[in-house]
Design an enzyme around this catalytic site. Sequence first.
Site, PDB file in Angstrom:
ATOM      1  N   HIS A   1       3.602  -3.150  -0.191  1.00  0.00           N
ATOM      2  CA  HIS A   1       3.740  -3.848   1.097  1.00  0.00           C
ATOM      3  C   HIS A   1       2.394  -4.261   1.676  1.00  0.00           C
ATOM      4  O   HIS A   1       2.132  -4.095   2.861  1.00  0.00           O
ATOM      5  CB  HIS A   1       4.489  -2.958   2.094  1.00  0.00           C
TER       6      HIS A   1
ATOM      7  N   ASP B   1       6.195   3.426   0.232  1.00  0.00           N
ATOM      8  CA  ASP B   1       7.552   3.088  -0.200  1.00  0.00           C
ATOM      9  C   ASP B   1       7.515   1.871  -1.122  1.00  0.00           C
ATOM     10  O   ASP B   1       6.576   1.072  -1.096  1.00  0.00           O
ATOM     11  CB  ASP B   1       8.455   2.783   1.000  1.00  0.00           C
ATOM     12  N   GLU B   2       8.540   1.795  -1.942  1.00  0.00           N
ATOM     13  CA  GLU B   2       8.820   0.601  -2.746  1.00  0.00           C
ATOM     14  C   GLU B   2       7.623   0.086  -3.551  1.00  0.00           C
ATOM     15  O   GLU B   2       7.215  -1.067  -3.423  1.00  0.00           O
ATOM     16  CB  GLU B   2       9.369  -0.525  -1.850  1.00  0.00           C
ATOM     17  N   ILE B   3       7.068   0.956  -4.366  1.00  0.00           N
ATOM     18  CA  ILE B   3       6.063   0.501  -5.326  1.00  0.00           C
ATOM     19  C   ILE B   3       6.844  -0.122  -6.489  1.00  0.00           C
ATOM     20  O   ILE B   3       7.687   0.535  -7.113  1.00  0.00           O
ATOM     21  CB  ILE B   3       5.226   1.668  -5.873  1.00  0.00           C
TER      22      ILE B   3
END
Lengths: 570, 574
Positions: free
Chosen positions: A256, A327-329
Amino acid sequence: SLSSLSLPSLSSLPKTSSTSQSPINIWPKPRIFSWPRPRAVFLSPDFTILSPKHPYLTPSVHRYHRRVLTEHHRSLVAPAVNLTHANPLQTLTISVTDLAAPLQHGVDESYTLTIPGAGAGASVAAATVWGAMRGLESFSQLVWGKPSRVAAGVVVVDVPLFAHRGFMLDTSRNYYGVEAIMRTIEAMSGNKLNVFHWHITDSHSFPLVVPSEPDLAGKGAYGEEMQYSPEDVRRVVEFGLEHGVRVMPEIDMPGHTGSWAEAYPEIVTCPNKFWWPAESGWTDRLASEPGTGHLNPLNTKTYQVVRNVIQDVAAMFPEPFFHAGADEIIPGCWKAEPSIQDCLAKNGTLSELLELFVNSTFPYIVSLNRTVVYWEDVLFDANIKVNPSTLPPENTILQTWNKGLNNTKRVVSSGYRVIVSSSDFYYLDCGHGDFVGNNSLYDQKPGTDQGNGGSWCGPFKTWQTIYNYDITYGLNEDEAKLVLGGEVALWSEQADPMVLDARIWPRASAMAEALWSGNRDETGKKRFAEATDRLNEWRHRMVKRGVGAEPIQPLWCARNPGMCNTVHAS
Amino acid sequence: MASSLILSLALSILTLSIPSTLQSSLPIWPVPRTLQWPHPHSILLSPNFLISSPDHRYLTLAADRYRRLLLAEHHRPLVPSAVDDAPAPPLKSLTITVADLVSPLVHGVNESYTISIPPAGNGSVAVLTAETPWGAIRGLETFSQLAWGNPTRIAAGIYVSDWPIFGHRGILVDTSRNYYGVDELMRTIEAMSWNKLNVFHWHITDSHSFPLVVPSEPELAARGAYGSDMVYSPEDVKKVVEFGLEHGVRVLPEIDMPGHTASWAEAYPEIVSCANMFWWPAGTKWPDRLASEPGSGQLNPLNPKTYQVAKNVIRDVSAMFPEPFFHAGADEVVPGCWKADPSIQDYLSDDGTLSQLLETFINSTYPYIASLNRTVVYWEDVVLDSTIKVNPNLLPPENTILQTWNNGPSNTKKIVALGYRAIVSSAEFYYLDCGHGGFVGNDSIYDRKPGTDQGNGGSWCGPFKTWQTIYNYDITFGLNEQEAKLVIGGEVALWSEQADPTVLDSRIWPRASAMAEALWSGNRDETGKKRYAEATDRLNEWRYRMVARGVGAEPIQPLWCVRNPGMCNTVNSH
């Protein structure tokens, strides 16, 4: 904080019956509200609040003093209360045991509010100034009418069930001005919420002016007029302190971070690529949504920039929790980077890359006397995650957002404290469809089932859905103790200042009550039916206080209590 | 219309030659039927810019309003215009010519217009031609969307020829469940005119409150409104109607009856059956409910007093609203309510039926409405309800229009197959209130064990209708050419159980804009392909422009998406 109350002696207080609605109410409902003979007295025009001097309690006292004399609240249903004309209330006296306790997680927020029947002054007794602010809010909600009158013969003994009661706002996808943020914080204090989780940066824009890295906002913000200067941050933090609301910053990394590439393209992998290339499977996407970019853990420059950011953010935000994202790698983004391809070719793994990043940043954050909050992904992601030994539980808190209670249980059984933001219940943005363009999902033959409406976390989370969520459901007593509380979250792909108030309120109020005093009555039964009428009144009061909360029923329902209920089980 | 159609065929060939990248620099909403801009460039608008318009009570006001908007708006496109600002004398004026100045604003009035703005250096006067003042008002709106910047510049060397696909393009607002002030209604009407919507369907009354002050029946509002500060006086109505005319928006009143009338009982309990009873008694089944939602009460067709009051209301309403359509409701007549009334019980035990009761009501009101030179609009229920409905013979198609809300295209087809004109408000596509859960209290559906599928979110018409869902709906789906001609248009609807002034703008906009384009110029490009992808970027721009003009429309994407066109799309289909 329960220790500050001797509940057994309090249970002897006469209560307002749980079946008959009190003529005037406090939201969130106090733990103990004793008003055996509902009556009211006028507030004297010379009404004063006596309080110890304190940099934040004193402005709060001034604010509430002004409010109780000028709000002149008109209830939707006029309270049927005997009004005693003699002996208007002259004073509210605040006493605080420990004036030095700082506003941080677990601070004692308990208070006792007493408004005697006649003659004597009212009082708020609290262990800390932060508890005193909660008591002032309760007092203000017991005042109504013109001229102002206040419930009399009342004793309120109150203490929250959960210490972490928050709201998360994403200011990267769309920008919100400082005024909008402060209005939100003020409304939070009205609901006894105490943590403003500020998801400041993300892939879409970098609005925070970091003094030692000014180019990040200089190039990564949506524009000069869409930035938060250090002075803006100071105003928000101070405003939070005056309202008993902690301001917890989040710098989401290493994923992100597309917006960081505007200033430093060299430290960001796959920046500004098309997020999900044609002909590729979902697992080969470069980001979970449009807006790509991850920090490159192999570039030493990455850590130079990141540490400057961490250091400055910690300096700007006194809050002892520091949210570092994680989050969300997405595998595809790192795999798109040549230097990372080399590393992988030498038998390196993506999880090792994340461990490298965490090992190069986590100790630094901790060295600044911060407890680090991460999204649960850092441990639970299916592909890229660190070894739990990397993150000692005493310095780490995980915030859960997937799979409801299952993941909460996973977090606590790994020994970590948890903040609950299960998207099935606490994501305020869900249910308005998807923001991705050119989506054929919405072009189906008429008659096709529309399912939950197309957003990944649809349907819309109604206030009842939020209210009824038991965040420790299925946990044993020890596990439940690791649940610090919860946060409702507003991700801003489809929100901006136009809809801020209506997306948050009164749904955040639903969580506020569930986490303060619970969603059940004395008999253990869920109290959503009784809460409806109270929430209607509270929503109306919030609107009058200047917050554009959305309506939950026709006015007719508030005027005709019970008539809009169902008596049939669904 | 026929001549403009022929013209359009010629033009559509030219339209194809416009590179699509340039369209994004002129994000007009709704997109015109034909637009020629062979050499995109712009010229300044003179600070003394004038609009010369024929003298007309409403067009003159509109021209003045647009002149002020053009000079003051200074719209800043989110994607900066790449159009050359040609060094040329500024545009000095717009000349409006109207062929027929006396056409009233009624259904089917010609709304076509053309705009011609000369290329830089080729003159300083733009021309707007229209058949009627109402078409000219549409053209003025388009003209305003061709302007941007500070100082104001405008697209030059451009030609637009435009007319709507459907004659009826509306928004319904329910002002009974919750009240809206006149200013909010006018703001909505103004935004409608920006979107070339032309019918404000005002669902004024319902069971929850009766906010309309009816001069010959003043007690209805005095007792049935939410309060003396929550009424619409005849003066308020006049303001709204006049404001509508100035914006080319018809104001179509609905007095919903005989169902949805509990609020009438505050003044006249004797004419309302089952008034203010608990809507769905414990221990009874759904077919035995007294109302489809909390707030029970239906006019009693057997009481002569009912017609005395109803006719006074009808007469006064048609006096207040010049609109030739009169919406008389007739939806959701619920058996349990009439059956709860003793006089009706007697009637039923003498072999009368509930449908005969409705026929009595219709026969006693419909001819009266028609006698006032009104076309009567009813909800489809009046002939399609499964239990209580009238014989279609009672409702001659030449004087009756049916508004559909159930079962999507199937009911539209049923209506046109019966020979009626249809207004489409299919709940699955056009109900703006859906998707925020139910409003009924004490509903255990929201107290399920965690992990339980939440389905569509609990509201009867969930999920939320996204702008794309609305945009893609083809309201003549499955109809043959003859049938399709009977579809006069559509309306998005905002029922107000969970809406009031705090959320009015964001519930309506920009989703109503999606319908506005689909009904004006369609949802497909020249090749017949749905154009929702291209529409996303334009709608984003348009949403920001509406916000800048003062309407709180909700955002549909991060600002980043607008700044990076195409990057927020998907290229993988579902």
